[in-house]
Scaffold this motif. Sequence first.
Motif, short mmCIF file in Angstrom:
data_model
loop_
_atom_site.label_atom_id
_atom_site.label_comp_id
_atom_site.label_asym_id
_atom_site.label_seq_id
_atom_site.Cartn_x
_atom_site.Cartn_y
_atom_site.Cartn_z
N MET A 154 1.01 -1.11 0.10
CA MET A 154 0.39 -0.06 -0.30
C MET A 154 1.45 1.17 0.29
SD MET A 154 -3.24 0.88 2.60
CE MET A 154 -3.93 2.00 3.48
N ALA A 155 0.55 2.10 -1.06
CA ALA A 155 1.10 3.49 -0.79
C ALA A 155 0.78 3.91 -0.38
CB ALA A 155 0.71 4.19 -2.51
N LYS A 156 2.42 4.66 0.50
CA LYS A 156 2.09 5.75 1.82
C LYS A 156 1.88 7.60 1.01
CE LYS A 156 4.94 5.61 5.67
NZ LYS A 156 6.15 5.86 5.96
N THR A 157 0.92 7.85 1.83
CA THR A 157 0.94 9.00 1.74
C THR A 157 1.66 10.33 2.32
OG1 THR A 157 -1.13 9.99 3.12
CG2 THR A 157 -1.74 8.40 1.15
N ILE A 158 1.64 11.18 1.58
CA ILE A 158 2.69 12.12 2.34
C ILE A 158 2.00 13.47 2.59
CG2 ILE A 158 4.86 13.77 2.30
CD1 ILE A 158 6.08 11.38 0.11
N GLU A 159 1.98 13.74 3.34
CA GLU A 159 1.04 14.78 3.59
C GLU A 159 2.40 16.48 3.59
OE1 GLU A 159 -0.36 17.53 7.48
OE2 GLU A 159 -0.84 15.17 8.37
N CYS A 160 1.38 17.28 3.08
CA CYS A 160 2.04 18.80 2.85
C CYS A 160 2.48 19.78 4.62
CB CYS A 160 0.94 19.61 2.04
SG CYS A 160 2.08 21.01 1.53
N GLN A 161 4.09 19.45 4.50
CA GLN A 161 4.34 20.08 5.55
C GLN A 161 4.18 21.84 5.42
OE1 GLN A 161 4.95 18.75 8.68
NE2 GLN A 161 4.07 17.08 6.91
N THR A 162 4.14 22.19 4.47
CA THR A 162 3.62 23.69 4.15
C THR A 162 1.98 24.76 3.97
OG1 THR A 162 4.26 24.06 1.49
CG2 THR A 162 6.26 24.20 3.09
N LEU A 163 2.21 26.18 4.10
CA LEU A 163 1.14 26.30 3.79
C LEU A 163 1.22 27.25 2.66
CD1 LEU A 163 -0.37 26.62 7.85
CD2 LEU A 163 -1.05 25.26 6.17
N SER A 164 0.26 27.85 1.74
CA SER A 164 0.80 29.16 0.68
C SER A 164 -0.18 30.26 1.46
CB SER A 164 -0.89 29.07 0.42
OG SER A 164 -2.28 28.79 0.28
N VAL A 165 -0.15 31.20 1.06
CA VAL A 165 -0.29 32.27 1.35
C VAL A 165 -1.74 32.96 2.37
CG1 VAL A 165 0.12 34.93 1.82
CG2 VAL A 165 1.91 33.83 0.78
#
Length: 83
Positions: free
Chosen positions: A1-12
């Motif tokens: 099963m593929a691991k999902t990567i959570e985004c570690q940044t936010l847009s403005v």
Amino acid sequence: MAKTIECQTLSVDEVTETLGIGRNLTYELIKQGRIKALRLGKRLVVSKVVIQQLLENPENLRARVADAGPDEGEADDSSISSP
């Protein structure tokens, strides 16, 4: 099963929404260095860790206010002349 990567940044826009401030103020705080941002091409992003630290210690966002004298509505003794 593929691991999902959570985004570690936010847009403005996401920073604006998270902090409950206006977009122009967000850009100004980035420009002043109070919010550390990373430019990726034309896009600015902010680490979620940076925002978490700001939320834990909001003193980092407060502007240094020069001593402007008495608050509005308070009497200033120097403006009262004696008869």
